[in-house]
Design a protein around this motif. Structure first.
Motif, PDB file in Angstrom:
ATOM      1  N   ILE A  22       0.870  -1.181   0.000  1.00 13.71           N
ATOM      2  CA  ILE A  22       0.000   0.000   0.000  1.00 13.71           C
ATOM      3  C   ILE A  22       0.901   1.224   0.000  1.00 13.71           C
ATOM      4  CG2 ILE A  22      -1.867   1.233   1.182  1.00 13.71           C
ATOM      5  CD1 ILE A  22      -1.169  -2.116   2.543  1.00 13.71           C
ATOM      6  N   GLY A  23       0.722   2.125  -0.961  1.00 11.03           N
ATOM      7  CA  GLY A  23       1.579   3.300  -0.985  1.00 11.03           C
ATOM      8  C   GLY A  23       1.046   4.407  -1.866  1.00 11.03           C
ATOM      9  N   VAL A  24       1.462   5.621  -1.560  1.00  7.87           N
ATOM     10  CA  VAL A  24       1.104   6.797  -2.359  1.00  7.87           C
ATOM     11  C   VAL A  24       2.064   6.863  -3.541  1.00  7.87           C
ATOM     12  CG1 VAL A  24       0.817   9.301  -2.363  1.00  7.87           C
ATOM     13  CG2 VAL A  24       0.290   7.975  -0.293  1.00  7.87           C
ATOM     14  N   LEU A  25       1.522   6.919  -4.733  1.00 10.91           N
ATOM     15  CA  LEU A  25       2.350   6.892  -5.934  1.00 10.91           C
ATOM     16  C   LEU A  25       3.320   8.077  -5.965  1.00 10.91           C
ATOM     17  CD1 LEU A  25      -0.226   5.843  -8.687  1.00 10.91           C
ATOM     18  CD2 LEU A  25       1.530   4.431  -7.607  1.00 10.91           C
ATOM     19  N   HIS A  26       4.604   7.756  -6.191  1.00 16.46           N
ATOM     20  CA  HIS A  26       5.661   8.748  -6.412  1.00 16.46           C
ATOM     21  C   HIS A  26       5.935   9.637  -5.188  1.00 16.46           C
ATOM     22  CE1 HIS A  26       4.879   7.372 -10.409  1.00 16.46           C
ATOM     23  NE2 HIS A  26       3.740   8.033 -10.506  1.00 16.46           N
ATOM     24  N   LYS A  27       5.484   9.243  -3.999  1.00 16.78           N
ATOM     25  CA  LYS A  27       5.673  10.096  -2.826  1.00 16.78           C
ATOM     26  C   LYS A  27       6.534   9.446  -1.746  1.00 16.78           C
ATOM     27  CE  LYS A  27       3.332  13.821  -3.923  1.00 16.78           C
ATOM     28  NZ  LYS A  27       2.113  14.248  -3.241  1.00 16.78           N
ATOM     29  N   GLY A  29      -3.258  -9.285   7.276  1.00 16.38           N
ATOM     30  CA  GLY A  29      -3.884  -8.355   6.347  1.00 16.38           C
ATOM     31  C   GLY A  29      -4.084  -6.959   6.883  1.00 16.38           C
ATOM     32  N   ALA A  30      -3.636  -6.680   8.087  1.00 14.21           N
ATOM     33  CA  ALA A  30      -3.819  -5.351   8.681  1.00 14.21           C
ATOM     34  C   ALA A  30      -2.679  -4.419   8.282  1.00 14.21           C
ATOM     35  CB  ALA A  30      -3.887  -5.459  10.202  1.00 14.21           C
ATOM     36  N   TYR A  31      -2.993  -3.137   8.128  1.00 12.56           N
ATOM     37  CA  TYR A  31      -1.977  -2.149   7.765  1.00 12.56           C
ATOM     38  C   TYR A  31      -2.207  -0.853   8.515  1.00 12.56           C
ATOM     39  CZ  TYR A  31      -5.472   0.352   5.027  1.00 12.56           C
ATOM     40  OH  TYR A  31      -6.591   1.078   4.658  1.00 12.56           O
ATOM     41  N   HIS A  32      -1.142  -0.051   8.596  1.00 13.93           N
ATOM     42  CA  HIS A  32      -1.194   1.290   9.182  1.00 13.93           C
ATOM     43  C   HIS A  32      -0.387   2.202   8.265  1.00 13.93           C
ATOM     44  CE1 HIS A  32      -2.800  -0.533  12.837  1.00 13.93           C
ATOM     45  NE2 HIS A  32      -1.835  -1.426  12.733  1.00 13.93           N
ATOM     46  N   LEU A  33      -1.041   3.154   7.638  1.00  8.16           N
ATOM     47  CA  LEU A  33      -0.400   4.035   6.650  1.00  8.16           C
ATOM     48  C   LEU A  33      -0.448   5.476   7.136  1.00  8.16           C
ATOM     49  CD1 LEU A  33       0.854   4.421   3.794  1.00  8.16           C
ATOM     50  CD2 LEU A  33      -1.485   4.754   2.950  1.00  8.16           C
ATOM     51  N   SER A  34       0.726   6.080   7.345  1.00  7.70           N
ATOM     52  CA  SER A  34       0.797   7.486   7.735  1.00  7.70           C
ATOM     53  C   SER A  34       0.626   8.364   6.503  1.00  7.70           C
ATOM     54  CB  SER A  34       2.147   7.775   8.401  1.00  7.70           C
ATOM     55  OG  SER A  34       2.282   9.166   8.651  1.00  7.70           O
ATOM     56  N   VAL A  35      -0.347   9.291   6.562  1.00  9.43           N
ATOM     57  CA  VAL A  35      -0.617  10.174   5.419  1.00  9.43           C
ATOM     58  C   VAL A  35      -0.457  11.638   5.798  1.00  9.43           C
ATOM     59  CG1 VAL A  35      -2.116   8.534   4.227  1.00  9.43           C
ATOM     60  CG2 VAL A  35      -3.097  10.078   5.931  1.00  9.43           C
ATOM     61  N   ALA A  36       0.296  11.887   6.865  1.00  9.56           N
ATOM     62  CA  ALA A  36       0.449  13.263   7.350  1.00  9.56           C
ATOM     63  C   ALA A  36       1.102  14.175   6.323  1.00  9.56           C
ATOM     64  CB  ALA A  36       1.258  13.263   8.647  1.00  9.56           C
ATOM     65  N   PRO A  73      -4.575  -4.662  -9.129  1.00  9.61           N
ATOM     66  CA  PRO A  73      -4.277  -3.487  -8.290  1.00  9.61           C
ATOM     67  C   PRO A  73      -5.451  -2.520  -8.252  1.00  9.61           C
ATOM     68  CG  PRO A  73      -2.507  -3.932  -9.854  1.00  9.61           C
ATOM     69  CD  PRO A  73      -3.666  -4.776 -10.272  1.00  9.61           C
ATOM     70  N   ARG A  74      -5.558  -1.786  -7.156  1.00  5.97           N
ATOM     71  CA  ARG A  74      -6.584  -0.756  -7.028  1.00  5.97           C
ATOM     72  C   ARG A  74      -5.929   0.589  -6.786  1.00  5.97           C
ATOM     73  NH1 ARG A  74     -11.660  -1.772  -3.301  1.00  5.97           N
ATOM     74  NH2 ARG A  74     -12.097   0.249  -4.267  1.00  5.97           N
ATOM     75  N   LEU A  75      -6.501   1.619  -7.407  1.00  9.98           N
ATOM     76  CA  LEU A  75      -6.063   2.993  -7.212  1.00  9.98           C
ATOM     77  C   LEU A  75      -7.161   3.748  -6.476  1.00  9.98           C
ATOM     78  CD1 LEU A  75      -4.508   3.794 -10.731  1.00  9.98           C
ATOM     79  CD2 LEU A  75      -3.318   3.089  -8.647  1.00  9.98           C
ATOM     80  N   LEU A  76      -6.786   4.379  -5.353  1.00  8.52           N
ATOM     81  CA  LEU A  76      -7.737   5.097  -4.521  1.00  8.52           C
ATOM     82  C   LEU A  76      -7.149   6.454  -4.130  1.00  8.52           C
ATOM     83  CD1 LEU A  76      -8.460   2.152  -2.074  1.00  8.52           C
ATOM     84  CD2 LEU A  76     -10.070   2.970  -3.789  1.00  8.52           C
ATOM     85  N   ARG A  77      -8.003   7.463  -4.006  1.00 11.49           N
ATOM     86  CA  ARG A  77      -7.568   8.729  -3.433  1.00 11.49           C
ATOM     87  C   ARG A  77      -7.353   8.541  -1.926  1.00 11.49           C
ATOM     88  NH1 ARG A  77      -5.731  11.461  -7.736  1.00 11.49           N
ATOM     89  NH2 ARG A  77      -7.351  11.739  -9.327  1.00 11.49           N
ATOM     90  N   VAL A  78      -6.475   9.355  -1.360  1.00  9.89           N
ATOM     91  CA  VAL A  78      -6.224   9.259   0.077  1.00  9.89           C
ATOM     92  C   VAL A  78      -7.522   9.407   0.854  1.00  9.89           C
ATOM     93  CG1 VAL A  78      -5.103  10.380   2.041  1.00  9.89           C
ATOM     94  CG2 VAL A  78      -3.825  10.021  -0.077  1.00  9.89           C
TER      95      VAL A  78
END
Length: 290
Positions: free
Chosen positions: A44-49, A59-66, A83-88
């Motif tokens: 799981i990741g923000v593209l190019h960031k 299957g659990a995750y924790h994603l920092s989007v600060a 793959p799925r593409l989603l907005r934050v």
């Protein structure tokens, strides 16, 4: 302002609230859309960031989007799934993500007659006694390091993958072995050649980690990149400073690449012309038959 006006403001839907009021860490689960089973070790990741992580074994995750915008795009991907593409902000509103199984089309490879693959040898930078070291590029799950492997004959059967560890002070760490198809410009693509997740865990030992790939029946007619991706380990593990792989200088064209986390951009590492053309190499290599 009247009390009625205050009530109207407090009743605003969540998606109209300012971004600063949102949770800075998104926590959720990744599920199989067909069976609803949890999917382990999904990226799981923000593209190019360079903002990303890996789901755990449950299957659990924790994603920092600060550090990203609510409108940035997150990519969720796992081997064998679309793959799925989603907005934050979409992930914030619905942190449970379902992935649909995807049929994988294999590229046609010319397979020579049984008994043809008689020569067993090594490809890549295989010097276990080299004096240099190389480390991962960050302490984030999904950080990855890889080396280009050039075939000497085609087709070639891959028997196992090997990684020379210089030291590991973090304790047991879990990695995914990845083999990526190269783009026409020689850089790694996101397309994986292995059709299953190959997971390896190793502790504090120094030496060669060998991974058996014979069950994969992997016969290639193209160069590729061999990589290790950190997917699990002790909480707050300082992988970048506590884990290193053997490295040295060589003439072979085994460029190595780094990326900080899941879905981040691959960065080629080079120090320019060194000692009449010699370049730094990481000691990742494969045993093959051709």
């Amino acid at each position: 302002m009247s009390s009625y006006s205050w009530l109207k403001i407090l009743a605003l839907p969540a998606f109209l609230l300012p971004a600063t009021t949102r949770a800075q860490v998104i926590s959720g689960k990744i599920l199989d859309a067909k069976t609803h089973a949890v999917l382990p070790f999904v990226n799981i990741g923000v593209l190019h960031k360079s903002v990303g992580t890996v789901a755990d074994a449950q299957g659990a995750y924790h994603l920092s989007v600060a550090s990203v915008s609510a409108h940035d795009t997150i990519r969720v991907s796992g081997l064998g799934f679309r793959p799925r593409l989603l907005r934050v902000q979409e992930l914030q509103q619905q942190p449970t993500v379902e992935l649909s199984p995807e049929a994988v089309l294999l590229r046609e490879v010319k397979v020579k007659a049984k008994g043809f693959y008689k020569r067993t040898h090594l490809l890549g930078f295989k010097n276990p006694d080299a004096s240099g070291t190389l480390t991962m590029s960050s302490n984030d799950l999904g950080t990855e390091i890889g080396s280009v492997i050039n075939l000497s004959r085609r087709p070639t059967r891959v028997v196992n993958a090997n990684f020379n560890v210089a030291y590991n002070h973090s304790g047991p760490l879990t990695f995914r072995v990845n083999m990526y198809r190269l783009r026409p410009d020689g850089k790694p693509s996101e397309e994986k050649l292995l059709r299953r997740d190959v997971i390896v865990t190793f502790g504090s030992e120094k030496g060669t980690i060998s991974v058996d790939l014979t069950p994969d029946q992997l016969i290639l007619d193209e160069d590729f990149m061999l990589a290790l991706e950190w997917i699990d380990g002790p909480n707050q593990a300082q992988v970048k400073s506590n884990l290193a792989f053997v490295a040295g200088l060589g003439y072979a064209n085994n460029d190595f690449y780094l990326r900080q986390t899941s879905q981040a951009t691959w960065e080629r590492t080079s120090v320019g012309a060194v000692l009449a053309g010699m370049q730094p190499k990481i000691s990742f290599y494969v045993t093959v038959q051709d």
